[in-house]
Design an enzyme around this catalytic site. Sequence first.
Site, PDB file in Angstrom:
ATOM      1  N   HIS A  62       0.867  -1.180   0.000  1.00 29.18           N
ATOM      2  CA  HIS A  62       0.000   0.000   0.000  1.00 29.18           C
ATOM      3  C   HIS A  62       0.911   1.238   0.000  1.00 29.18           C
ATOM      4  O   HIS A  62       1.935   1.273   0.700  1.00 29.18           O
ATOM      5  CB  HIS A  62      -0.932   0.013   1.227  1.00 29.18           C
ATOM      6  CG  HIS A  62      -2.108  -0.912   1.073  1.00 29.18           C
ATOM      7  ND1 HIS A  62      -2.760  -1.493   2.134  1.00 29.18           N
ATOM      8  CD2 HIS A  62      -2.745  -1.355  -0.053  1.00 29.18           C
ATOM      9  CE1 HIS A  62      -3.753  -2.255   1.684  1.00 29.18           C
ATOM     10  NE2 HIS A  62      -3.765  -2.188   0.362  1.00 29.18           N
ATOM     11  N   ASP A  64       1.092   4.165   1.221  1.00 29.81           N
ATOM     12  CA  ASP A  64       1.543   4.920   2.398  1.00 29.81           C
ATOM     13  C   ASP A  64       2.666   4.204   3.150  1.00 29.81           C
ATOM     14  O   ASP A  64       3.163   4.719   4.153  1.00 29.81           O
ATOM     15  CB  ASP A  64       0.369   5.265   3.332  1.00 29.81           C
ATOM     16  CG  ASP A  64      -0.420   4.047   3.788  1.00 29.81           C
ATOM     17  OD1 ASP A  64      -0.399   3.021   3.091  1.00 29.81           O
ATOM     18  OD2 ASP A  64      -1.063   4.135   4.848  1.00 29.81           O
TER      19      ASP A  64
HETATM   20 ZN   LIG Z   1      -2.161  -0.904   4.328  1.00 26.01          ZN
END
Ligand SMILES: [Zn+2]
Length: 302
Positions: A62, A64
């Site tokens: 992901h 971030d």
């Molecule tokens: Zn995540």
Amino acid sequence: MNLTILGCHSATPRVDTNPTAQILEIRNHNFLIDCGEGTQVQLRKNRIKFSRIKHIFISHLHGDHYFGLIGLLSTFQLLGRQQELHIYGPKGLREIIELQLKLSNSYSMFDLVFHELTSVNSEIILDDEQVTVRTIPLNHRIYTNGFLFSEKPGERILLPDEAKKAKVDVAYYRKLKQGFDVINKDGILVKNDKVTLASKSPKSYAYCSDTFFDESIVPIIKNSTVLYHESTFLDKHERLAEPTGHSTAKHAAYIAKMADVRLLILGHFSTRYDDLNLFREEAESIFMPIELAADGKKFTFE
Ligand SMILES: [Zn+2]
């Protein structure tokens, strides 16, 4: 063992918040754990030398948690880095990075060594004389690992004055630190514990982000010195935890309690909350002591 939080918020970077990244100093290693967007700026702000980073651990894909990686690699290249860099992360990360490098015609001058992770069971991914690193399989929306960093028992601490008094030749000091008894200059046996002290007990750091509440990690992180566990939500948003694969502050505290860790650090806060002290209040009803992560915050563990 020192920990510097470079970023501890979920989702998007904002004016005052950074996505996940942290530096763990453990036995002369400087490990970068996750690398959200803006990590290299945070490294500079926190005066961490780029050249000291030789191992990067990425929990999952992901954005971030790794959108800062290609930028950091590009900067390493511009700075003329030559030493090799090890990257541990999910299968696919190598493909992403190599495609970005290829299409920008910017092959790295230094060796980029990928350690692609696919196992759903905990496995040792780094093991040297000083530390062991093993994965902590987490329960998120995509394949995700936390990481457990463990110091190995250190050498015994030599008491030079006592060793001198006992007439031990300096050539035997190394043996003493390794725990052996030695013969002194008069041919008499010197017991190790007369001239050394026991080493400090080894410390460990368990990093768990991102994950839904999952008791199966407890045996892996049992008795860790420090647990960093994500707490994206407060209790009032608990209904969001399972579908998004995240935890609440209480979930994190239950894991800390079951694992009997010495300290719990909460992080990966959703940017919807203004008062982060509520995370502490909710978690402290179940486990103590608790610290809240904050961007730029440094922790030292003796
Ligand atoms: Zn995540």
